[in-house]
Design an enzyme around this catalytic site. Structure first.
Site, short mmCIF file in Angstrom:
data_model
loop_
_atom_site.label_atom_id
_atom_site.label_comp_id
_atom_site.label_asym_id
_atom_site.label_seq_id
_atom_site.Cartn_x
_atom_site.Cartn_y
_atom_site.Cartn_z
CG ASN A 55 1.52 -1.40 10.72
OD1 ASN A 55 1.62 -2.49 10.17
ND2 ASN A 55 0.41 -0.69 10.70
CB CYS A 107 -2.55 -4.35 6.60
SG CYS A 107 -1.92 -2.78 7.15
CB SER A 115 -8.42 2.20 12.80
OG SER A 115 -7.47 2.48 13.80
CD GLU A 149 -1.29 -0.12 3.66
OE1 GLU A 149 -1.95 0.91 3.81
OE2 GLU A 149 -1.41 -1.11 4.39
CG HIS A 159 -2.61 -6.39 10.56
ND1 HIS A 159 -1.41 -6.06 9.99
CD2 HIS A 159 -3.27 -5.21 10.79
CE1 HIS A 159 -1.35 -4.74 9.86
NE2 HIS A 159 -2.46 -4.20 10.34
#
Ligand code: HMG
Length: 390
Positions: free
Chosen positions: A275, A111, A201, A79, A233
């Site tokens: 991340n 992701c 989120s 991304e 994740h």
């Protein structure tokens, strides 16, 4: 037919910032970052590393001549890609010297990209059992200096070879997935940094987890007790824990203890990298496989993939006999050990460096970057990569 992960490689840039020091610089209590968010170090990509070079370095570590002869599909999940048209997969294909009789493409859904790539790869292998697929998940996570998301940035790539009769993990056929159009995190094409509704989120990550976990149990009849571990994740290591907590009571006390211990081990690499978006779930899996030495062959692992926007998916894998011989434990340990800490001021300076967008020529100094594959410059709007081994 058994299809799954035959090899798994990982690359992160050689620079990192200490989260305690970042917290002090931002006038935040260090425990907020190290405990509340659960991050110790954050990988920083120098200007000589971009998602293409990171992915190529991760893949270079794992592929051999036999892979090169058999890989006929390269799927690049990202991304933070460098081109709206040309795929990162074509660059990596060339940098690795893969054969021309191959397909190469890029895939995007935040992701979730690498998971989508793995599922497509499984279909390809089912039709062509002799072939192998190279799946790449590579990203540089950027929210911006002094933003709410700053402590959850990172950089790195995971490369996976997907094949029939895999050496590391068979991925089970059943899978549960869920899509809903939400604005929890996004990055418009004109923006270098992500936009995020942080709290929303977090809620959606857990909401999607509940959806796919229930759906998966219904489809398969499997229960939490059937799992050695659940990998998540990991936008930051506390996030997966928050989701795991919501289902823990479905297991006995002893099983809960096992799941929590394994969860902690599965976060070790991510805690020190940050991340890495598409590769993050697979970095967590790698952390557990490499850092827990007494995992039993035949053990089942759950995998929760989440890509903002949003798509969630839950699937499972079974550890294969002799899997450990096919991991790259020493290489990854050496990579972590060779990293260099930068100060907060140095990190800020690196963050603000950028490549020209007007077609002018820049040659980058790659002598300070220990990576084999580096971005060496840009001219005529074209990035030039160097493989130091060639
Ligand atoms: P924030 O507002 O800075 O932090 O945002 P906070 O105030 O919510 O505090 C975080 C935690 O630290 C809290 O714990 C505090 O209590 C604790 P929690 O209640 O959450 O358990 N805390 C402390 N703990 C110990 N000692 C202290 C202390 N002080 C506070 N002294 C946020 C945090 C994650 C929202 C922000 O960093 C952010 O917006 N990050 C980016 C978005 C993100 O990572 N979202 C995760 C889900 S979405 C996702 O995973 C997709 C993604 O990867 C993108 C993609 O798919 O492409 C992001």
């Amino acid at each position: 037919m058994k299809i799954g992960i035959d090899k798994i490689g990982f690359y992160t840039p050689h620079l990192y910032v200490d989260m305690n020091k970042l917290a002090v610089a931002r006038d935040v209590e260090p425990e907020k970052f190290t405990i509340g968010i659960g991050q110790s170090q954050m990988a920083i990509a120098p200007i000589t590393q971009d998602p293409i070079s990171l992915a190529a370095n991760a893949a270079l570590q794992i592929i051999d001549e036999e892979d090169k002869a058999k890989i006929d599909l390269v799927i690049f999940g990202t991304e933070s890609g460098i081109d709206h048209s040309k795929s990162g997969a074509v660059y990596v294909h060339q940098l690795l010297g893969l054969r021309s009789e191959a397909r190469a493409m890029e895939i995007k859904q935040a992701c979730y990209g690498a998971t989508a790539a793995i599922q497509l790869a499984k279909g390809h292998i089912a039709l062509h059992p002799e072939s192998r697929v190279l799946v790449l998940g590579s990203d540089i996570a950027r929210y911006g200096l002094r933003t709410g998301g700053e402590a959850t940035q990172g950089a790195g790539a995971v490369a996976l070879v997907i094949s029939a009769n895999p050496s590391v993990m068979v991925l089970e056929d059943e899978s549960a997935y869920f899509t809903s159009d939400i604005m929890d995190f996004w990055r418009p094409v004109y923006s270098e940094t992500a936009y995020v509704d942080g709290k929303f989120s977090n809620e959606q990550y857990i909401h999607f987890f509940a959806k796919v976990w229930e759906q998966y149990k219904e489809k398969t009849g499997l229960q939490l007790a059937d799992y050695e571990a659940i990998c998540f994740h990991l936008p930051y290591t506390k996030m997966g824990f928050k989701a795991l907590k919501t289902i823990l009571e479905e297991a006995s006390e002893k099983e809960q203890e096992r799941l929590l211990t394994n969860y902690k081990t599965s976060t070790l690499y991510n805690r020190n990298v940050g991340n890495i978006y598409t590769g993050s779930l697979y970095l967590s899996l790698l952390s557990l496989l490499e850092q827990k030495e007494d995992l039993q062959e035949g053990a089942r692992f759950g995998m929760y993939s989440y890509g903002s926007g949003a798509v969630g998916e839950f699937f499972s894998g079974i550890l294969q006999p002799g899997y450990r011989e096919h991991l790259f434990v020493a290489e990854h340990a050496a990579q972590f050990q060779a990293r260099k800490e930068v100060s907060v001021a140095e990190y800020e300076a690196i963050f603000q460096e950028s490549l020209p967008t007007d077609g002018s020529t820049v040659e980058l100094d790659i002598s300070q970057d220990p990576a084999t594959i580096c971005l060496a410059g840009i001219s005529d709007h074209q990035r030039n990569y160097v493989n130091k081994q060639q």
